[in-house]
Design a protein around this motif. Structure first.
Motif, mmCIF file in Angstrom:
data_model
loop_
_atom_site.group_PDB
_atom_site.id
_atom_site.type_symbol
_atom_site.label_atom_id
_atom_site.label_comp_id
_atom_site.label_asym_id
_atom_site.label_seq_id
_atom_site.Cartn_x
_atom_site.Cartn_y
_atom_site.Cartn_z
ATOM 1 N N GLN A 87 0.574 -1.141 0.115
ATOM 2 C CA GLN A 87 0.038 0.011 -0.025
ATOM 3 C C GLN A 87 0.884 1.131 0.029
ATOM 4 O OE1 GLN A 87 -2.230 -1.146 3.436
ATOM 5 N NE2 GLN A 87 -3.959 -1.670 2.402
ATOM 6 N N VAL A 88 1.775 1.281 0.757
ATOM 7 C CA VAL A 88 3.054 2.316 0.795
ATOM 8 C C VAL A 88 3.413 2.622 -0.696
ATOM 9 C CG1 VAL A 88 5.133 3.386 1.408
ATOM 10 C CG2 VAL A 88 3.647 2.079 3.305
ATOM 11 N N THR A 89 3.628 1.503 -1.460
ATOM 12 C CA THR A 89 4.196 1.918 -2.736
ATOM 13 C C THR A 89 2.940 2.130 -3.745
ATOM 14 O OG1 THR A 89 5.598 -0.136 -2.439
ATOM 15 C CG2 THR A 89 4.911 0.518 -4.594
ATOM 16 N N GLN A 90 1.975 1.841 -3.511
ATOM 17 C CA GLN A 90 0.834 2.297 -4.211
ATOM 18 C C GLN A 90 0.575 3.889 -4.059
ATOM 19 O OE1 GLN A 90 -2.432 -0.222 -3.116
ATOM 20 N NE2 GLN A 90 -1.796 -1.791 -4.377
ATOM 21 N N ILE A 91 0.632 4.217 -2.845
ATOM 22 C CA ILE A 91 0.518 5.746 -2.216
ATOM 23 C C ILE A 91 1.512 6.491 -2.696
ATOM 24 C CG2 ILE A 91 0.341 7.220 -0.509
ATOM 25 C CD1 ILE A 91 -1.064 4.817 1.242
ATOM 26 N N LEU A 92 2.928 5.989 -2.839
ATOM 27 C CA LEU A 92 3.935 6.896 -3.383
ATOM 28 C C LEU A 92 3.743 6.984 -5.005
ATOM 29 C CD1 LEU A 92 7.077 5.636 -1.455
ATOM 30 C CD2 LEU A 92 6.126 7.923 -1.232
ATOM 31 N N SER A 93 3.381 6.075 -5.608
ATOM 32 C CA SER A 93 3.193 6.069 -6.992
ATOM 33 C C SER A 93 2.228 7.113 -7.155
ATOM 34 C CB SER A 93 2.888 4.778 -7.435
ATOM 35 O OG SER A 93 2.678 4.791 -8.906
ATOM 36 N N TYR A 94 1.112 7.052 -6.540
ATOM 37 C CA TYR A 94 -0.218 8.138 -6.854
ATOM 38 C C TYR A 94 0.461 9.412 -6.248
ATOM 39 C CZ TYR A 94 -4.405 10.468 -6.120
ATOM 40 O OH TYR A 94 -5.416 11.478 -6.143
ATOM 41 N N PHE A 95 1.065 9.631 -5.354
ATOM 42 C CA PHE A 95 1.634 10.961 -4.750
ATOM 43 C C PHE A 95 2.393 11.653 -5.787
ATOM 44 C CE2 PHE A 95 5.043 13.491 -2.575
ATOM 45 C CZ PHE A 95 4.258 14.422 -2.202
ATOM 46 N N ILE A 96 3.357 10.749 -6.656
ATOM 47 C CA ILE A 96 4.459 11.227 -7.531
ATOM 48 C C ILE A 96 3.602 11.772 -8.794
ATOM 49 C CG2 ILE A 96 6.357 10.496 -8.885
ATOM 50 C CD1 ILE A 96 7.341 8.626 -6.442
ATOM 51 N N ASN A 97 2.789 10.798 -9.145
ATOM 52 C CA ASN A 97 2.088 10.941 -10.639
ATOM 53 C C ASN A 97 1.101 11.992 -10.634
ATOM 54 O OD1 ASN A 97 3.107 9.150 -12.655
ATOM 55 N ND2 ASN A 97 3.071 7.849 -10.893
ATOM 56 N N THR A 98 0.680 12.356 -9.162
ATOM 57 C CA THR A 98 -0.262 13.699 -9.149
ATOM 58 C C THR A 98 0.160 14.752 -8.643
ATOM 59 O OG1 THR A 98 -1.177 12.457 -6.845
ATOM 60 C CG2 THR A 98 -2.191 11.897 -8.981
ATOM 61 N N TYR A 99 0.284 14.883 -7.205
ATOM 62 C CA TYR A 99 0.956 15.864 -6.467
ATOM 63 C C TYR A 99 2.212 16.666 -7.138
ATOM 64 C CZ TYR A 99 1.355 19.574 -2.821
ATOM 65 O OH TYR A 99 2.022 20.783 -2.353
ATOM 66 N N MET A 100 3.408 15.685 -7.282
ATOM 67 C CA MET A 100 4.670 15.879 -7.364
ATOM 68 C C MET A 100 4.722 16.287 -9.030
ATOM 69 S SD MET A 100 6.119 16.109 -4.774
ATOM 70 C CE MET A 100 7.799 16.645 -5.472
ATOM 71 N N ARG A 101 3.789 15.631 -9.815
ATOM 72 C CA ARG A 101 3.796 16.121 -11.089
ATOM 73 C C ARG A 101 3.245 17.602 -11.360
ATOM 74 N NH1 ARG A 101 6.698 13.104 -14.870
ATOM 75 N NH2 ARG A 101 6.119 10.895 -14.430
ATOM 76 N N HIS A 102 2.529 17.943 -10.507
ATOM 77 C CA HIS A 102 2.136 19.367 -10.480
ATOM 78 C C HIS A 102 2.597 20.257 -9.479
ATOM 79 C CE1 HIS A 102 -1.077 16.980 -12.363
ATOM 80 N NE2 HIS A 102 -1.058 17.972 -13.318
ATOM 81 N N TYR A 103 3.990 19.951 -8.958
ATOM 82 C CA TYR A 103 4.401 20.436 -7.789
ATOM 83 C C TYR A 103 4.522 21.941 -8.164
ATOM 84 C CZ TYR A 103 8.498 22.184 -4.957
ATOM 85 O OH TYR A 103 9.032 22.799 -4.067
ATOM 86 N N PHE A 104 5.070 22.511 -9.173
ATOM 87 C CA PHE A 104 5.386 23.946 -9.565
ATOM 88 C C PHE A 104 3.938 24.598 -9.521
ATOM 89 C CE2 PHE A 104 9.322 22.216 -10.981
ATOM 90 C CZ PHE A 104 10.449 23.066 -10.322
ATOM 91 N N LEU A 105 2.969 24.004 -10.044
ATOM 92 C CA LEU A 105 1.687 24.594 -10.137
ATOM 93 C C LEU A 105 1.147 24.721 -8.810
ATOM 94 C CD1 LEU A 105 -0.600 25.444 -12.090
ATOM 95 C CD2 LEU A 105 -1.738 23.221 -11.853
ATOM 96 N N TYR A 106 1.297 23.875 -7.988
ATOM 97 C CA TYR A 106 0.840 24.098 -6.715
ATOM 98 C C TYR A 106 1.754 25.175 -6.024
ATOM 99 C CZ TYR A 106 -2.126 19.953 -6.255
ATOM 100 O OH TYR A 106 -3.128 19.040 -6.670
ATOM 101 N N LYS A 107 2.931 25.213 -6.269
ATOM 102 C CA LYS A 107 3.954 26.228 -5.675
ATOM 103 C C LYS A 107 3.274 27.570 -6.086
ATOM 104 C CE LYS A 107 7.439 25.499 -3.784
ATOM 105 N NZ LYS A 107 7.826 25.207 -2.294
ATOM 106 N N TYR A 108 3.119 27.841 -7.417
ATOM 107 C CA TYR A 108 2.680 28.980 -7.967
ATOM 108 C C TYR A 108 1.332 29.791 -7.326
ATOM 109 C CZ TYR A 108 1.112 32.456 -11.516
ATOM 110 O OH TYR A 108 0.790 33.576 -12.293
#
Length: 262
Positions: A159-180
């Motif tokens: 489950q940790v692996t699934q969560i990290l994969s989701y986190f990377i492909n959603t939040y971190m993919r749009h990291y600079f957008l959230y920052k902006y």
């Protein structure tokens, strides 16, 4: 930060670099920094309570889920653009948890983990991608190993692996957008003051000669400052590109590691 430049040992000017925040507030450069991630802690029922999760489980539509999340997590008007972005982030998290068949405790904790990571990310306008990834990993670890009262075994390694994969492909993919969206706009404000030159000039003498020592000095200084600002802007653009490349490389490596673990 102040820099003093002397001209022929007589004239000097100060370049003061300040950051302007919304509402006209001014903040010095040294006060804007990347902080270390907070110490990880157990987040069970920290934001979504047991009663909230009961309602979410019974809900059959996205508007119902949004209503519950808005009431529990968002303090201000949901019509505001920032609040809509957060609501979409949390709603998609709930849908992900439903797809993964997470229980109430797991869903509540995961919402709080992402909420804490987002708050940490938006504390500074500077790049803190590594710290965000580290903080998310530490929070997940805190909820994957049984060591009361410091951690609990709520998520399995899969489950940790699934969560990290989701986190990377959603939040971190749009990291600079959230920052902006969620961090203050940073503006460089330069002010010049001259020492050794009288403030009042002889207007008649200036009119007769066509120029004055002060105006000539101002022209020279303004040209130097303009050239320096252009150089700094080019450096900033390059650093932003380098940061984006580093983030993409980090995401690619994490995705590769996740695929190997699977």
């Amino acid at each position: 930060m102040q820099r003093t430049v002397y001209t022929d040992g007589l004239d000097q000017y100060f370049i003061e670099q300040l950051f302007r925040l919304p509402g006209g507030e001014m903040r010095h450069l040294e006060n804007i920094r990347v902080s270390q991630p907070p110490r990880s802690r157990v987040l069970l029922w920290a934001d979504l309570k047991h009663s909230d999760m009961e309602e979410i489980e019974k809900s059959n539509s996205i508007p119902e889920i949004e209503r519950i999340l808005c009431r529990a997590l968002l303090a201000s008007d949901v019509a505001q653009p920032k609040q809509r972005v957060l609501l979409e982030l949390y709603t998609n998290l709930v849908l992900f948890c439903k797809d993964q068949h997470f229980n109430r405790e797991q869903t509540s904790v995961l919402i709080s983990i992402i909420k804490n990571v987002h708050q940490f990310n938006t504390e500074t306008p500077l790049n803190n991608t590594d710290h965000c990834l580290t903080y998310c990993s530490e929070l997940l670890l805190c909820h994957s190993v049984r060591r009361p009262p410091f951690s609990i075994d709520l998520f399995s390694s899969e489950q940790v692996t699934q969560i990290l994969s989701y986190f990377i492909n959603t939040y971190m993919r749009h990291y600079f957008l959230y920052k902006y969206i969620f961090t203050p706009e940073v503006q460089l404000d330069i002010s010049l003051s001259y020492i050794g030159i009288p403030e009042d000039t002889d207007t008649e003498e200036t009119a007769q000669s066509g120029s004055s020592p002060k105006s000539e000095l101002k022209t020279i200084v303004q040209k130097e400052v303009r050239d320096e600002v252009m150089r700094l802007s080019a450096q900033l653009q390059q650093r932003l590109q380098d940061s984006a490349d580093q983030l993409n490389n980090a995401i690619s490596k994490l995705e590769t590691n996740i695929q190997i673990k699977k």
